[in-house]
Design an enzyme around this catalytic site. Sequence first.
Site, PDB file in Angstrom:
ATOM      1  N   CYS A   8      47.650   8.879  77.511  1.00 46.27           N
ATOM      2  CA  CYS A   8      47.588  10.119  76.721  1.00 46.27           C
ATOM      3  C   CYS A   8      47.429  11.279  77.706  1.00 46.27           C
ATOM      4  O   CYS A   8      47.771  11.138  78.886  1.00 46.27           O
ATOM      5  CB  CYS A   8      46.462  10.061  75.686  1.00 46.27           C
ATOM      6  SG  CYS A   8      44.798   9.899  76.378  1.00 46.27           S
ATOM      7  N   ARG A  14      42.583   9.227  72.963  1.00 47.78           N
ATOM      8  CA  ARG A  14      43.535   8.285  72.373  1.00 47.78           C
ATOM      9  C   ARG A  14      43.801   7.043  73.226  1.00 47.78           C
ATOM     10  O   ARG A  14      43.783   5.926  72.711  1.00 47.78           O
ATOM     11  CB  ARG A  14      44.859   9.014  72.079  1.00 47.78           C
ATOM     12  CG  ARG A  14      44.726  10.067  71.009  1.00 47.78           C
ATOM     13  CD  ARG A  14      45.901  11.012  70.992  1.00 47.78           C
ATOM     14  NE  ARG A  14      45.947  11.821  72.199  1.00 47.78           N
ATOM     15  CZ  ARG A  14      46.929  12.632  72.524  1.00 47.78           C
ATOM     16  NH1 ARG A  14      47.976  12.730  71.738  1.00 47.78           N
ATOM     17  NH2 ARG A  14      46.868  13.344  73.638  1.00 47.78           N
ATOM     18  N   ASP A 125      46.773  14.434  68.579  1.00 48.83           N
ATOM     19  CA  ASP A 125      45.671  14.752  69.495  1.00 48.83           C
ATOM     20  C   ASP A 125      44.467  15.215  68.665  1.00 48.83           C
ATOM     21  O   ASP A 125      44.538  16.243  67.992  1.00 48.83           O
ATOM     22  CB  ASP A 125      46.146  15.865  70.438  1.00 48.83           C
ATOM     23  CG  ASP A 125      45.102  16.226  71.478  1.00 48.83           C
ATOM     24  OD1 ASP A 125      43.937  15.786  71.351  1.00 48.83           O
ATOM     25  OD2 ASP A 125      45.454  16.960  72.418  1.00 48.83           O
TER      26      ASP A 125
HETATM   27  P1  4NP Z   1      43.365  12.672  74.845  1.00 49.66           P
HETATM   28  O1  4NP Z   1      42.713  13.974  74.192  1.00 49.66           O
HETATM   29  O2  4NP Z   1      44.635  13.110  75.515  1.00 49.66           O
HETATM   30  O3  4NP Z   1      43.621  11.816  73.640  1.00 49.66           O
HETATM   31  O4  4NP Z   1      42.339  12.108  75.794  1.00 49.66           O
HETATM   32  C1  4NP Z   1      42.486  15.157  74.894  1.00 49.66           C
HETATM   33  C2  4NP Z   1      41.436  15.238  75.786  1.00 49.66           C
HETATM   34  C3  4NP Z   1      41.184  16.428  76.437  1.00 49.66           C
HETATM   35  C4  4NP Z   1      41.985  17.522  76.212  1.00 49.66           C
HETATM   36  C5  4NP Z   1      43.051  17.439  75.322  1.00 49.66           C
HETATM   37  C6  4NP Z   1      43.306  16.253  74.670  1.00 49.66           C
HETATM   38  N1  4NP Z   1      41.724  18.751  76.864  1.00 49.66           N
HETATM   39  O5  4NP Z   1      42.425  19.745  76.594  1.00 49.66           O
HETATM   40  O6  4NP Z   1      40.790  18.810  77.691  1.00 49.66           O
END
Ligand code: 4NP
Length: 158
Positions: A8, A14, A125
């Site tokens: 991800c 995710r 997300d």
């Molecule tokens: P992930 O979610 O990609 O599912 O781990 C996110 C985690 C952090 C951020 C965005 C999505 N961020 O902008 O820091």
Amino acid sequence: MQKLLFVCLGNICRSPSAENIMNYLIDKQGLQDQVVCDSAGTAGYHIGKPPDRRMTAAAQRRGIVLLGRARQFSTIDFEKFDLILAMDQANYEDILELDPEKKYAHKVKMICEFCQEYPDHEVPDPYYGGADGFDYVINLLLDACDGLLKTVATPNQR
Ligand code: 4NP
């Protein structure tokens, strides 16, 4: 042995959920000798951090413990893994951008290809939303990972 990598953006919501849900299903079905899992993020913002506490709470509500620390996807992963599973279209494109010769494109797939019940094409997300979004991700990934496991492993006869 099939080696799966879930990817991800941050590797704190995710993809660690997908990795740990897959391990949960593998354990439940006794398929540890057939499949191994890891996860990574295309971005490096959260390297070394444990999974997001809201994601951990949502997984806990389904009896799943989230283990692991965030790491960034690296081109070495193209060689190390048999299948690389992107959570959304942006992750998919970011991964393929690291393989300009398209040598490994056949290994990169969208996790939602393996959904059996959910109509989604991407894992949304949940980072900037409420608790419902985290619960939705867990339920969607339980469906997708179950479908994925059916395609990568042979059921154990008992
Ligand atoms: P992930 O979610 O990609 O599912 O781990 C996110 C985690 C952090 C951020 C965005 C999505 N961020 O902008 O820091």
